[in-house]
Design a protein around this motif. Sequence first.
Motif, short mmCIF file in Angstrom:
data_model
loop_
_atom_site.label_atom_id
_atom_site.label_comp_id
_atom_site.label_asym_id
_atom_site.label_seq_id
_atom_site.Cartn_x
_atom_site.Cartn_y
_atom_site.Cartn_z
N ASP A 139 42.22 37.00 43.81
CA ASP A 139 41.32 36.66 44.91
C ASP A 139 39.88 36.93 44.48
OD1 ASP A 139 40.52 35.83 47.37
OD2 ASP A 139 41.68 37.31 48.50
N ARG A 140 38.92 36.54 45.32
CA ARG A 140 37.50 36.71 44.99
C ARG A 140 37.14 38.18 44.82
NH1 ARG A 140 37.74 32.47 48.56
NH2 ARG A 140 36.69 30.54 47.90
N VAL A 141 36.21 38.42 43.93
CA VAL A 141 35.71 39.78 43.72
C VAL A 141 34.19 39.78 43.88
CG1 VAL A 141 37.58 40.46 42.17
CG2 VAL A 141 35.51 39.43 41.22
N LYS A 142 33.66 40.94 44.21
CA LYS A 142 32.21 41.09 44.32
C LYS A 142 31.74 42.02 43.22
CE LYS A 142 28.48 42.18 47.56
NZ LYS A 142 28.15 42.62 48.94
N VAL A 143 31.10 41.43 42.23
CA VAL A 143 30.59 42.21 41.10
C VAL A 143 29.22 42.75 41.48
CG1 VAL A 143 29.99 42.18 38.66
CG2 VAL A 143 31.87 40.75 39.50
N PRO A 144 29.00 44.05 41.37
CA PRO A 144 27.70 44.62 41.78
C PRO A 144 26.56 44.12 40.89
CG PRO A 144 29.01 46.25 40.59
CD PRO A 144 29.91 45.08 40.83
N ALA A 145 25.36 44.09 41.47
CA ALA A 145 24.18 43.66 40.72
C ALA A 145 23.87 44.63 39.60
CB ALA A 145 22.99 43.53 41.67
N GLU A 146 24.16 45.90 39.83
CA GLU A 146 23.97 46.92 38.81
C GLU A 146 25.28 47.67 38.62
OE1 GLU A 146 20.72 49.43 39.81
OE2 GLU A 146 19.23 47.80 39.81
N GLY A 147 25.54 48.10 37.40
CA GLY A 147 26.80 48.76 37.13
C GLY A 147 27.89 47.73 36.87
N SER A 148 29.14 48.16 36.99
CA SER A 148 30.25 47.27 36.68
C SER A 148 31.37 47.39 37.70
CB SER A 148 30.80 47.56 35.28
OG SER A 148 31.31 48.88 35.21
N LEU A 149 32.23 46.39 37.71
CA LEU A 149 33.43 46.38 38.54
C LEU A 149 34.61 46.77 37.66
CD1 LEU A 149 34.72 45.33 41.34
CD2 LEU A 149 35.25 43.28 40.03
N ASP A 150 35.44 47.69 38.14
CA ASP A 150 36.63 48.11 37.39
C ASP A 150 37.78 47.18 37.76
OD1 ASP A 150 38.68 49.40 36.06
OD2 ASP A 150 38.92 50.95 37.59
N ALA A 151 38.10 46.24 36.87
CA ALA A 151 39.19 45.30 37.11
C ALA A 151 40.45 45.83 36.45
CB ALA A 151 38.84 43.93 36.55
N MET A 152 41.59 45.70 37.16
CA MET A 152 42.85 46.21 36.66
C MET A 152 43.94 45.15 36.79
SD MET A 152 46.09 47.38 37.64
CE MET A 152 45.89 47.68 39.40
N HIS A 172 42.73 47.52 31.80
CA HIS A 172 41.48 47.69 32.54
C HIS A 172 40.33 46.98 31.82
CE1 HIS A 172 42.51 50.69 35.66
NE2 HIS A 172 43.44 51.08 34.79
N TRP A 173 39.35 46.51 32.63
CA TRP A 173 38.14 45.87 32.10
C TRP A 173 36.95 46.27 32.94
CZ3 TRP A 173 42.73 43.55 33.06
CH2 TRP A 173 43.42 43.01 31.97
N ASP A 174 35.77 46.26 32.33
CA ASP A 174 34.51 46.42 33.05
C ASP A 174 33.89 45.04 33.19
OD1 ASP A 174 34.50 49.24 33.32
OD2 ASP A 174 33.87 49.45 31.23
N VAL A 175 33.70 44.62 34.44
CA VAL A 175 33.12 43.30 34.73
C VAL A 175 31.68 43.50 35.18
CG1 VAL A 175 33.35 41.15 36.02
CG2 VAL A 175 35.39 42.50 35.46
N THR A 176 30.73 42.91 34.45
CA THR A 176 29.31 43.06 34.77
C THR A 176 28.62 41.72 34.82
OG1 THR A 176 28.78 43.37 32.43
CG2 THR A 176 29.16 45.36 33.74
N LYS A 177 27.55 41.65 35.60
CA LYS A 177 26.73 40.44 35.65
C LYS A 177 25.75 40.47 34.49
CE LYS A 177 26.80 39.48 40.63
NZ LYS A 177 25.96 39.33 41.85
N THR A 178 25.57 39.30 33.87
CA THR A 178 24.62 39.23 32.76
C THR A 178 23.38 38.43 33.13
OG1 THR A 178 25.80 37.32 31.85
CG2 THR A 178 26.40 39.49 31.01
N GLN A 179 23.42 37.71 34.27
CA GLN A 179 22.23 37.00 34.75
C GLN A 179 22.37 36.70 36.23
OE1 GLN A 179 22.34 33.34 32.39
NE2 GLN A 179 22.99 32.20 34.18
#
Length: 242
Positions: A209-222, A235-242
């Motif tokens: 389902d949809r996730v909300k990746v924070p503007a700063e920091g990372s989302l812990d995906a499992m 586990h993965w760290d999902v971060t915004k790059t732009q």
Amino acid sequence: MNFKPIAAIVAASMAVSACATSYTVAPRASADQEIRYLNGQATTYSDMGNGAVQVTPLGVNEQGRLVFGVAAFNETDKPSNFGIENVVAGADGVPLRVFTHAEMERQAKNAATAAMVAAVLVGAASAYAAQQNATTTSTYYTPRGTYSYRHYNPVAAQIGTSVAAVSTAATTAGIASTLDATLQGLSATVLQTTTVDPDEAFGGQVTTDRVKVPAEGSLDAMLSVSWNGDMHVFHWDVTKTQ
């Protein structure tokens, strides 16, 4: 065991639409896992004796959903079923829904239906405008007063209506064609329950389902994959790059 059967399966499913926002999905392997690379893409490999599981993050799609390529290798002497029911997902400790092939197919059909309705409404508006534009009003000024004369051009109306109809038909035909291609792609890539014989591998795409990746920091995906009695947790760290 041979890494190639799983690698080939994951490679076959590595196709995700680009997003306006770019993301980085970096693996965090546990002590008993190994990070390998497949065509430049990091993939996490886990082997617990009864079977091996490999998961490759394919990114965040245009709907904001996490997509993974998941494959399993059967190291037992008995066939085992492997499908979406073997997978559980989460983000920042919160469970995430994992879509089945039937659910993704229904979503694609609903989106196509909505697009077709919109195309028909636009076509109807264009046809109405053509009818309106076919009527012209002329005004004459004489010493005895002002006179208006309305003229309707049926040929112009018919041409405008026909153009609108052709445009609508072309649009809906394009939508139908895109839907056909989408459904074919889902059948070829989405993970569906399949019996995996000993020393064989199978896999496909898994979409959450949809996730909300924070503007700063990372989302812990499992992603947790249950396979032949073992639990493989990734586990993965999902971060915004732009």
